[in-house]
Design an enzyme around this catalytic site. Structure first.
Site, PDB file in Angstrom:
ATOM      1  N   LYS A  23       0.834  -1.200   0.000  1.00  0.00           N
ATOM      2  CA  LYS A  23       0.000   0.000   0.000  1.00  0.00           C
ATOM      3  C   LYS A  23       0.871   1.254   0.000  1.00  0.00           C
ATOM      4  CE  LYS A  23      -3.744  -0.886   2.399  1.00  0.00           C
ATOM      5  NZ  LYS A  23      -4.350  -1.145   3.726  1.00  0.00           N
ATOM      6  N   ARG A  93      -3.041   3.031   8.465  1.00  0.00           N
ATOM      7  CA  ARG A  93      -3.402   1.888   7.619  1.00  0.00           C
ATOM      8  C   ARG A  93      -2.317   0.832   7.625  1.00  0.00           C
ATOM      9  NH1 ARG A  93      -4.266   4.298   1.750  1.00  0.00           N
ATOM     10  NH2 ARG A  93      -5.752   2.564   1.607  1.00  0.00           N
ATOM     11  N   GLY A 102      -8.491  -7.154   3.379  1.00  0.00           N
ATOM     12  CA  GLY A 102      -9.444  -7.251   4.484  1.00  0.00           C
ATOM     13  C   GLY A 102      -8.955  -8.003   5.713  1.00  0.00           C
ATOM     14  N   MET A 104      -6.305  -7.268   7.724  1.00  0.00           N
ATOM     15  CA  MET A 104      -5.694  -6.505   8.804  1.00  0.00           C
ATOM     16  C   MET A 104      -6.437  -5.204   9.042  1.00  0.00           C
ATOM     17  SD  MET A 104      -1.934  -7.623   7.902  1.00  0.00           S
ATOM     18  CE  MET A 104      -1.304  -6.238   8.777  1.00  0.00           C
ATOM     19  N   ARG A 337      -3.314  -1.765  -6.662  1.00  0.00           N
ATOM     20  CA  ARG A 337      -2.565  -3.031  -6.594  1.00  0.00           C
ATOM     21  C   ARG A 337      -3.000  -3.903  -7.771  1.00  0.00           C
ATOM     22  NH1 ARG A 337      -5.738  -4.661  -1.207  1.00  0.00           N
ATOM     23  NH2 ARG A 337      -7.802  -4.751  -2.094  1.00  0.00           N
ATOM     24  N   HIS A 453      -6.181 -45.426  -4.661  1.00  0.00           N
ATOM     25  CA  HIS A 453      -6.518 -45.990  -5.966  1.00  0.00           C
ATOM     26  C   HIS A 453      -7.624 -45.174  -6.648  1.00  0.00           C
ATOM     27  CE1 HIS A 453      -7.128 -48.985  -9.042  1.00  0.00           C
ATOM     28  NE2 HIS A 453      -8.420 -48.821  -8.856  1.00  0.00           N
ATOM     29  N   SER A 770      11.786 -44.599 -18.662  1.00  0.00           N
ATOM     30  CA  SER A 770      10.692 -43.768 -18.177  1.00  0.00           C
ATOM     31  C   SER A 770      10.664 -43.924 -16.668  1.00  0.00           C
ATOM     32  CB  SER A 770       9.368 -44.215 -18.797  1.00  0.00           C
ATOM     33  OG  SER A 770       8.317 -43.440 -18.255  1.00  0.00           O
ATOM     34  N   CYS A 838       6.694 -40.895 -16.063  1.00  0.00           N
ATOM     35  CA  CYS A 838       5.254 -41.104 -16.081  1.00  0.00           C
ATOM     36  C   CYS A 838       4.819 -41.236 -14.638  1.00  0.00           C
ATOM     37  CB  CYS A 838       4.873 -42.327 -16.888  1.00  0.00           C
ATOM     38  SG  CYS A 838       5.653 -43.840 -16.331  1.00  0.00           S
ATOM     39  N   TYR A 858      10.830 -35.560 -21.674  1.00  0.00           N
ATOM     40  CA  TYR A 858       9.386 -35.323 -21.634  1.00  0.00           C
ATOM     41  C   TYR A 858       8.802 -35.757 -20.301  1.00  0.00           C
ATOM     42  CZ  TYR A 858       8.778 -40.329 -22.290  1.00  0.00           C
ATOM     43  OH  TYR A 858       8.809 -41.670 -22.104  1.00  0.00           O
TER      44      TYR A 858
HETATM   45  P1  ADP Z   1      -7.785  -2.352   3.563  1.00  0.00           P
HETATM   46  O1  ADP Z   1      -6.419  -2.869   3.400  1.00  0.00           O
HETATM   47  O2  ADP Z   1      -8.645  -3.176   4.456  1.00  0.00           O
HETATM   48  O3  ADP Z   1      -8.426  -2.002   2.254  1.00  0.00           O
HETATM   49  P2  ADP Z   1      -7.225   0.460   3.855  1.00  0.00           P
HETATM   50  O4  ADP Z   1      -6.052   0.907   4.627  1.00  0.00           O
HETATM   51  O5  ADP Z   1      -7.086   0.477   2.380  1.00  0.00           O
HETATM   52  O6  ADP Z   1      -7.642  -0.984   4.395  1.00  0.00           O
HETATM   53  O7  ADP Z   1      -8.406   1.388   4.328  1.00  0.00           O
HETATM   54  C1  ADP Z   1      -9.738   1.049   4.513  1.00  0.00           C
HETATM   55  C2  ADP Z   1     -10.643   2.059   3.838  1.00  0.00           C
HETATM   56  O8  ADP Z   1     -10.378   3.366   4.278  1.00  0.00           O
HETATM   57  C3  ADP Z   1     -10.459   2.078   2.340  1.00  0.00           C
HETATM   58  O9  ADP Z   1     -11.701   2.226   1.732  1.00  0.00           O
HETATM   59  C4  ADP Z   1      -9.608   3.295   2.110  1.00  0.00           C
HETATM   60  O10 ADP Z   1      -9.800   3.834   0.854  1.00  0.00           O
HETATM   61  C5  ADP Z   1     -10.085   4.228   3.215  1.00  0.00           C
HETATM   62  N1  ADP Z   1      -9.023   5.164   3.602  1.00  0.00           N
HETATM   63  C6  ADP Z   1      -7.804   4.843   4.068  1.00  0.00           C
HETATM   64  N2  ADP Z   1      -7.059   5.950   4.290  1.00  0.00           N
HETATM   65  C7  ADP Z   1      -7.838   6.996   3.960  1.00  0.00           C
HETATM   66  C8  ADP Z   1      -7.629   8.403   3.949  1.00  0.00           C
HETATM   67  N3  ADP Z   1      -6.468   8.950   4.317  1.00  0.00           N
HETATM   68  N4  ADP Z   1      -8.625   9.182   3.535  1.00  0.00           N
HETATM   69  C9  ADP Z   1      -9.801   8.618   3.162  1.00  0.00           C
HETATM   70  N5  ADP Z   1     -10.071   7.333   3.147  1.00  0.00           N
HETATM   71  C10 ADP Z   1      -9.091   6.498   3.536  1.00  0.00           C
HETATM   72 MG    MG Z   2      -7.695  -0.973   0.898  1.00  0.00          MG
END
Ligand code: ADP
Ligand code: MG
Ligand code: MG
Length: 878
Positions: A23, A93, A102, A104, A337, A453, A770, A838, A858
Site C-alpha cells: 500500500k 493503515r 481485508g 488486517m 494493486r 486408488h 521412463s 510417467c 518429456y
Molecule cells: P484495507 O487494506 O482493508 O483495504 P485500507 O487501509 O485500504 O484498508 O483502508 C480502509 C478504507 O479506508 C479504504 O476504503 C480506504 O480507501 C479508506 N481510507 C484509508 N485511508 C484513507 C484516507 N487517508 N482518507 C480517506 N479514506 C481512507
Molecule cells: Mg484498501
C-alpha cells in the site's frame, strides 16, 4: 546510528515495496507519477518485524522517528494533530508486502476529539459531517486498538435509530450523532475501566502499535497459511492525511478495477457511494452504485478517475484494483494493486495485454498460476447455488459430478451403460471397481487419500473424486450413505465437488468447462517456449483422443492391465492364471490376444502417428482373481448344491490359484517384469497384439505409428535382456509374416532404487527410460502409497515432518537424487537414450520444474493435466 524506520510519502516508490509494504509503495508511486494522493508517511515493515522480535516492545528510535514524520507532515499540510483551529486528521493503515485484502486493520479519522470537532465542522461548514467522523473514529479506534467488542457500539447505534424511528445512519441528524458520540465515549471508558485516552498523539502511537499487532491476528494467520505467505514478513503502517468522501453530495468513495476481474473483459468495473467513507462500499450497509453512474453525478472526478485508471494500468502493465475518494468534487487515489482475478479472467487479461503490446508472451505466461487452470478444464458447480454441503472429503480429482447414488460397481456399470447418470459411492475402491468408475459421473469414498486408488484412477480419467470423506457411513449391502441424520439411498441425487471436496445431498446445476480461445492461444505460447515434451497417460481410445485434444504429443504410458478387467476378458484372464501347463496357458493367452489387439488399434488410430509407449503387464496377478473368502464360499456353495462337475472343477482350480498367488506384500511381489520372467507367454502375446494392431492400422490410408514397448519393474539388466529377446522375436516374426516392418523401441521403467543406481548398465540394453516416480517414491521412502494417507503421512504433513506429500510433488532431495543420477549414468553409456517420466508427478508444476532442470526429454501425465504441464514446462524455462 539507529535504523531508519520512517519514510515520507515523497521518498517512496514501487521498488521499495518490501520495506514500505504494497500500500505504502503503491501510494508513493502514484504520487511520483503525479496522481493526486493524500500526503503522509510510512513506518517500515522492518519496524514491525523488530517490534515482533522484541515481543511487542518498540525498537530504539522508532517513536522519535514517528514524531518527526508527523511534524514534517504537519508542516507540509499547515495543520496539526489535535490543534483546535487547523486540526490534522489522519488514517493509520496496515500495508503488508503481499496484499491480504481485508485481513488486517485500519483506523480512520484519527485526530478528531472534543477539542477539534468544532473546527472540523466549521471548516466543512457541515456540523453533521464532523460528528459523523467522530463517532466512526471512536468505534474504529475502540474496536481495533482497544479491543472493545463491536456489539457495544452497534447496539448503541441500533438503539438510537429505533428511538429516532429511522432506518439508515444517514437519516440521523447532527444532534443525534453528537449524542451518539457521548454515548460511545461513555461506553468506551466503561469498557476500559476508566482508561480511555482522548489525546490524539497518544492515540496515534497506540494505533501504529495496533496495526503491528494485527499482523498476528488469527484470520491473518489463516490467510497466510492458505496463500503460502511467510509469517515473518511483518506489515508496514501508513499514516496519511484524511480526505473525506462523506462531506456531502459532491463527495464520494469507491473501488474500481481497470478490467472485469471475473471475466477479464476490458470494461468499466467498479462501485461508488456518494457521501460515504472508507469501508462503506464494501461493508454492505448501503447498496453501492455502479461506476458508470458516477459520470452523471460527479463528471469531473469521473473523467479524472478514468484517466488515472488508464495511466496506472499502463504503468504497472497489469490489471489494477484501486480505491478512491472524492472530496468536494476533487479526486484522490488511496490505493492501487494488481487485481485478484478468476482463472478465466487471468487468461483473457494476459492475452489482451500481449495483443495490446503491453507485455511479452513470456511475461504473460509467468503471470498464470498453472494450478488455477484446473478450474477451467472441468465442469463446475454453478457458483450461484445456495446449497450447504453435507460432508467434506479430500479434493482428490477436480470437477463436479451430479447423479444418482449407486453403491456397487456392477450396478454402476449396468446403469451407466444405459446412459444413466450415476455417482459411485464406495468405502474405498479397488481395481475390481474400474468398470463402475468408468461409467460413473464421479466417485465418493469414505476411506483413502489423495493418492488412493480411487483418486489416481479418477484423475487419470478426468473424473471428479472426493476421497476419504470422514464422518460418512457407507452400508454397501443396504445401499445407503448416512451422514448424521441424513440418509441417502440408492437412486437419490447427489453432487460432488472434486475441486473442493464438498458433497451435497441433491442434484446441483453444473456449468461447462471453459476451454476457450484464450486458453488455446495462451497455451500455444507455452508450446513455443517450453523444452520438455508433454505426453499423456492413456489406456483406451477415448482417453487417447482426449489427450490429443488437450495437446499431448504422445502417450507416455499406456497401461495394459486395465484392458484385462472388462467383464468379457476376466474369464480368459482367469484361465491364463490357472493354466497348469504352457500349452494351456498359450490357449488362454490366444483368447486374450485379439482383444488386446483391438484396444491397441483404437489407441494407435486416435494418436495418428504420435509416439505411444505401451507398458507390458504390471500388477500382481492376484489382482485379477476373486477375493479368497468369496471364492471359498462360492466353491462351498457349489459343492452343497451339487453343481456340474466341470464347473466345480474350474472354480476349485481358481480357488487353489488364489491361495497359491496370495502374497503378504503384493506390491513387492510377483509383478511387473517378474511375471514375464515366469510366464514368457504373456510378453510374447502382448508384443504380438501390439504388432498386429500396428499392421492393421498401417493398412488404413495415410496412417503411421510410433511404438515404444516398456518393461516395468526392472532391477537388473538381465530382466530387460530376457524381455527384449522375447519381445523382439515376436516382433520379427509378426513383421516377417506380414512382409513389412516399422521401427519399435524397447525400453524400461526406472522405478526401483536399484535400477536407478545401476542405470548405466541397464541403459546399455534400453532404448529409453521412463521414471515411474510413484513406485520409485514408494520404494525409496518405504511408504505404501495405498495406505500412507490413512495413517502417519497425514500426521507428518500436519506437523511438517514432511513439507509436501512426496506422492503429489516429487521429493527432490531424495528421490530426485536417484532420478538425476540415473539420467547422468544412463546417458553416459547410451547417449541416444530418451528420458521421460510417467506417474502422478508428471502433472505437478513443482515436479515439472525439477524434471526440466534434470534434463529429461518429456513428462507424461493424465490427459486432464496436459495443459497444466504445458504451462508449467514453459514457466520452467522462462
Ligand atoms: P484495507 O487494506 O482493508 O483495504 P485500507 O487501509 O485500504 O484498508 O483502508 C480502509 C478504507 O479506508 C479504504 O476504503 C480506504 O480507501 C479508506 N481510507 C484509508 N485511508 C484513507 C484516507 N487517508 N482518507 C480517506 N479514506 C481512507
Ligand atoms: Mg484498501
Ligand atoms: Mg510402477
Amino acid at each position: 546510528m539507529t535504523d531508519r524506520y520512517v519514510y515520507d510519502l515523497s521518498e517512496g516508490s514501487a521498488e521499495m515495496k518490501p520495506l514500505l509494504g504494497g500500500k505504502g509503495a503503491g501510494v508513493a508511486e502514484m504520487k511520483r507519477l503525479g496522481v493526486p494522493v493524500p500526503d503522509g508517511f510510512t513506518v517500515t515493515t522492518e519496524a514491525c518485524v523488530d517490534t515482533m522480535t522484541r515481543k511487542g516492545e518498540w525498537p530504539e528510535g522508532l517513536e522519535s522517528q514517528v514524531w518527526e514524520g508527523l511534524k514534517r507532515l504537519e508542516e507540509r499540510t499547515g495543520r496539526a494533530l489535535g490543534d483546535s483551529t487547523k486540526p490534522l486528521l489522519v488514517s493509520v493503515r496496515s500495508g503488508a508486502v503481499i496484499s491480504m485484502p481485508g485481513m488486517m486493520d485500519t483506523i480512520l479519522n484519527l485526530g478528531i476529539s472534543d477539542d477539534t470537532v468544532e473546527a472540523i465542522a466549521k471548516e466543512a461548514d457541515n456540523e453533521r459531517f464532523a460528528w459523523d467522523c467522530y463517532r466512526r473514529f471512536i468505534q474504529m479506534y475502540g474496536e481495533v486498538v482497544e479491543g472493545i467488542d463491536a456489539h457495544v457500539y452497534e447496539d448503541a447505534l441500533t438503539a438510537l435509530k429505533e428511538q429516532k424511528g429511522v432506518e439508515s445512519d444517514t437519516d440521523l441528524s447532527a444532534d443525534d450523532l453528537k449524542g451518539l458520540v457521548d454515548t460511545f465515549k461513555r461506553l468506551s471508558n466503561e469498557q476500559l475501566g476508566g482508561n480511555w485516552t482522548t489525546d490524539p498523539r497518544e492515540q496515534l502511537m497506540r494505533a501504529v502499535d495496533a496495526v503491528f499487532r494485527s499482523w498476528l491476528n488469527p484470520r491473518a494467520f489463516v490467510y497466510r497459511k492458505a496463500n503460502k505467505i511467510p509469517d515473518d514478513l511483518g506489515t508496514a503502517v501508513n499514516v496519511m492525511q484524511m480526505v473525506f468522501g462523506n462531506r456531502g453530495d459532491t463527495s464520494a468513495t469507491g473501488v474500481c478495477f481497470t478490467r472485469n476481474p471475473a471475466t477479464g473483459a476490458k470494461e468499466l468495473y467498479g462501485e461508488f457511494l456518494v457521501n460515504a467513507q472508507g469501508e462503506d462500499v464494501v461493508a454492505g450497509i448501503r447498496t453501492p452504485r455502479s461506476l458508470a453512474e458516477m459520470e452523471e453525478v460527479l463528471p469531473e472526478a469521473y473523467h479524472d478517475l478514468i484517466n488515472t485508471m488508464k495511466k496506472m494500468e499502463s504503468h504497472y502493465r497489469d490489471m489494477q484494483d484501486m480505491e478512491f475518494t472524492v472530496e468536494n468534487g476533487k479526486l484522490y487515489l488511496l490505493q492501487t494493486r494488481n487485481g485478484k482475478r478468476t482463472a478465466a479472467a487471468a487468461l483473457k487479461v494476459a492475452r489482451d495485454l500481449v495483443d495490446e503490446g503491453v507485455i511479452t508472451k513470456e511475461e504473460a505466461l509467468m503471470r498464470i498460476e498453472p494450478a488455477q487452470l484446473d478450474q477451467l478444464l472441468h465442469e463446475a458447480i454453478d457458483p450461484d447455488h445456495t446449497e450447504e454441503p453435507v460432508a467434506e472429503g479430500l479434493p482428490a480429482s477436480p470437477g463436479a459430478a451430479v447423479g444418482e447414488a449407486v453403491f456397487d460397481a456392477d450396478v454402476a456399470a449396468e446403469r451407466g451403460a444405459k446412459g444413466e447418470k450415476v455417482v459411485l459411492i464406495r468405502f474405498e475402491t479397488t481395481p475390481d471397481d474400474i468398470h463402475g468408475v468408468i461409467v460413473s459421473q464421479g466417485v465418493l469414498t469414505a476411506h483413502g487419500g489423495m493418492t488412493s486408488h480411487a483418486a489416481v484412477v479418477a484423475r487419470g480419467m478426468g473424473k471428479p473424486c472426493v476421497a476419504g470423506a470422514r464422518g460418512i457411513k457407507i452400508d454397501a449391502k443396504a445401499a445407503t450413505l448416512t451422514i448424521g441424520d441424513i440418509v441417502i439411498h440408492e437412486g437419490d441425487m447427489i453432487t460432488l465437488d472434486g475441486s473442493t471436496g464438498e458433497v451435497f445431498a441433491s442434484g446441483l446445476k453444473l456449468i461447462p468447462p471453459q476451454i476457450n480461445e484464450d486458453f488455446q492461444e495462451v497455451l500455444s505460447w507455452a508450446d513455443e517456449v517450453r523444452r520438455l515434451g508433454v505426453e499423456a497417460n492413456a489406456d483406451n481410445a477415448t482417453d487417447a483422443a482426449k489427450a490429443r485434444e488437450l495437446g499431448a504429443e504422445g502417450i507416455g504410458l499406456c497401461r495394459t492391465e486395465h484392458m484385462f478387467f472388462g467383464a468379457d476378458r476376466l474369464p480368459a484372464m482367469h484361465e491364463m492364471i490357472t493354466a497348469e501347463t504352457p500349452e494351456e496357458r498359450q490357449a488362454a493367452v490366444d483368447k486374450i490376444l485379439p482383444m488386446q489387439q483391438d484396444d491397441f488399434e483404437g489407441i494407435f488410430t486416435a494418436m495418428k502417428g504420435l509416439p505411444v509407449t505401451v507398458r507390458l503387464l504390471d500388477p500382481p496377478l492376484h489382482e485379477f482373481l476373486p477375493n479368497l473368502v468369496e471364492q471359498s464360499l462360492k466353491v462351498q456353495k457349489m459343492e452343497d448344491q451339487g453343481a456340474d462337475a466341470g464347473e466345480l472343477d474350474k472354480e476349485r482350480r481358481l480357488l487353489a490359484q488364489v491361495k497359491k498367488l496370495h502374497e503378504q506384500n503384493p506390491m513387492l511381489g510377483t509383478r511387473g517384469c517378474r511375471l514375464g520372467m515366469l510366464y514368457p507367454e504373456i510378453p510374447d502375446m502382448q508384443a504380438r497384439a501390439i504388432i498386429r494392431a500396428v499392421l492393421s492400422v498401417l493398412k488404413k490410408e495415410g496412417e503411421t505409428v510410433q511404438i515404444h514397448i516398456m518393461i516395468p519393474l526392472v532391477f537388473t539388466p538381465v530382466e530387460l535382456e530376457t524381455h527384449r529377446r522375447i519381445v523382439q522375436q515376436a516382433i520379427d516374426e509378426e513383421f516377417e509374416a506380414a512382409g513389412t516392418k516399422v521401427d519399435v523401441k524397447i525400453g524400461t521403467m526406472i522405478e526401483l532404487p536399484r535400477a536407478a543406481l545401476i542405470a548405466d548398465k541397464i541403459a546399455e540394453v534400453a532404448d529409453f527410460f521412463s521414471f515411474g516416480t510413484n513406485d520409485l517414491t514408494q520404494t525409496t521412502l518405504g511408504i505404501s502409497r495405498d495406505d500412507a494417507e490413512n495413517g502417519f503421512l497425514t500426521e507428518y504433513l500436519r506437523t511438517k515432518v514432511l513439507k509436501n506429500n512426496p506422492f503429489a510433488s516429487i521429493d527432490q532431495e531424495g528421490v530426485g537424487q536417484l532420478v538425476a543420477g540415473a539420467v547422468e549414468k544412463g546417458r553416459k553409456t547410451n547417449p541416444e537414450l530418451s528420458l521421460g517420466v510417467c506417474g502422478e508427478h508428471g502433472g505437478d508444476p513443482d515436479s515439472i520444474h525439477f524434471f526440466n532442470k534434470t534434463g529429461l526429454d518429456y513428462v507424461s501425465c493424465s490427459p486432464f493435466r496436459v495443459p497444466i504441464a504445458r504451462f508449467a514446462a514453459a514457466q520452467a524455462v522462462i
